[in-house]
Design a protein around this motif. Structure first.
Motif, mmCIF file in Angstrom:
data_model
loop_
_atom_site.group_PDB
_atom_site.id
_atom_site.type_symbol
_atom_site.label_atom_id
_atom_site.label_comp_id
_atom_site.label_asym_id
_atom_site.label_seq_id
_atom_site.Cartn_x
_atom_site.Cartn_y
_atom_site.Cartn_z
ATOM 1 N N LEU A 196 0.820 -1.209 0.000
ATOM 2 C CA LEU A 196 0.000 0.000 0.000
ATOM 3 C C LEU A 196 0.856 1.264 0.000
ATOM 4 C CD1 LEU A 196 -2.705 -1.224 2.530
ATOM 5 C CD2 LEU A 196 -2.961 -0.968 0.043
ATOM 6 N N SER A 240 -6.957 3.343 -0.569
ATOM 7 C CA SER A 240 -5.615 3.432 -1.141
ATOM 8 C C SER A 240 -5.625 4.123 -2.499
ATOM 9 C CB SER A 240 -5.013 2.032 -1.262
ATOM 10 O OG SER A 240 -3.766 2.078 -1.919
ATOM 11 N N TYR A 242 -2.513 9.456 4.690
ATOM 12 C CA TYR A 242 -2.567 8.150 4.022
ATOM 13 C C TYR A 242 -2.198 7.035 4.999
ATOM 14 C CZ TYR A 242 -1.676 4.601 0.428
ATOM 15 O OH TYR A 242 -1.702 3.453 -0.336
ATOM 16 N N ILE A 278 -4.672 3.917 6.406
ATOM 17 C CA ILE A 278 -4.313 2.508 6.247
ATOM 18 C C ILE A 278 -4.225 1.830 7.608
ATOM 19 C CG2 ILE A 278 -2.464 0.940 5.540
ATOM 20 C CD1 ILE A 278 -4.149 2.147 3.232
#
Length: 226
Positions: free
Chosen positions: A94, A153, A209, A213
């Motif tokens: 990712l 993502s 980000y 995640i």
């Protein structure tokens, strides 16, 4: 008889294939991130007439899908070649997805809206499902977790790439501010925003980000433990 110019003769000797064209598009996306990539520009880079592209790709969208599929394949390779737990390997995949979107912003920016439908994209789906299955998830929970991870993502990687495209001087490392300013708004009426103002303004895109995640994978671990 007049000889053809050397550059024309060289152009005639170029034997194009799809891989060469995708390679050229990726180079331009990396080296000229703010330039508009056209078949004409690709032809110049490859030493051929722009019309030669149409023998391999019907249009630019088809070429963009192929380039995006290549990037997805690279991100999957990074995950497969890494070691560690299912979570650590999935995090490698990712994070590499985001890094590649920043490295090739004009391609990565389309990741949330274009379905590349190729071997790279399919391998990415397979890898994510494998890692989630290894976590212990099954059936509906497995698919729900995949949807959350994949959707976040791709959309956030696309947002990071778009930040680069919108700001010519932006660094391609995800360091653009998530919230650049609160402008002239009086924050006294927003006590939590006011309390965390400095921390919010210090937050960058890649931090957001990573946080997203981590939150999704924490939820996966919790669901799997049940």
């Amino acid at each position: 008889m007049t000889e053809a110019p050397a550059e024309q003769a060289g152009a005639k000797r170029v034997r194009l294939d799809q891989r060469m064209i995708v390679d050229a598009m990726l180079r331009l996306a990396r080296d000229e991130p703010h330039a508009r990539i056209t078949f004409k520009r690709l032809g110049e880079a490859l030493g051929v007439d722009a019309t030669a592209m149409y023998r391999h790709f019907r249009n630019k969208d088809e070429l963009l899908k192929a380039a995006l599929d290549r990037i997805m394949g690279w991100a999957t390779e990074a995950g497969r070649e890494s070691s560690g737990t299912w979570r650590e390997r999935l995090e490698v995949h990712l994070m590499r997805t985001a890094e590649l979107a920043l490295e090739y912003p004009s391609i990565g920016a389309e990741g949330a809206v274009i379905d590349s439908v190729g071997p790279g994209d399919t391998s990415a789906i397979e890898f994510m499902l494998e890692m989630l299955a290894e976590s212990g998830l099954r059936d509906e929970e497995l698919l729900r977790a995949y949807a959350a991870i994949s959707g976040f993502s791709l959309s956030q990687s696309s947002a990071l790439a778009n930040d680069v495209l919108r700001h010519p001087d932006a660094a391609r490392d995800g360091s653009e501010p998530w919230i650049s300013t609160f402008g002239s708004i009086n924050l006294s009426g927003y006590p939590l925003v006011n309390r965390h103002r400095d921390a919010l303004l210090a937050m960058d895109g890649l931090t957001v980000y990573r946080a997203g995640i981590a939150a999704i994978l924490d939820a996966v671990e919790l669901a799997a433990s049940r």
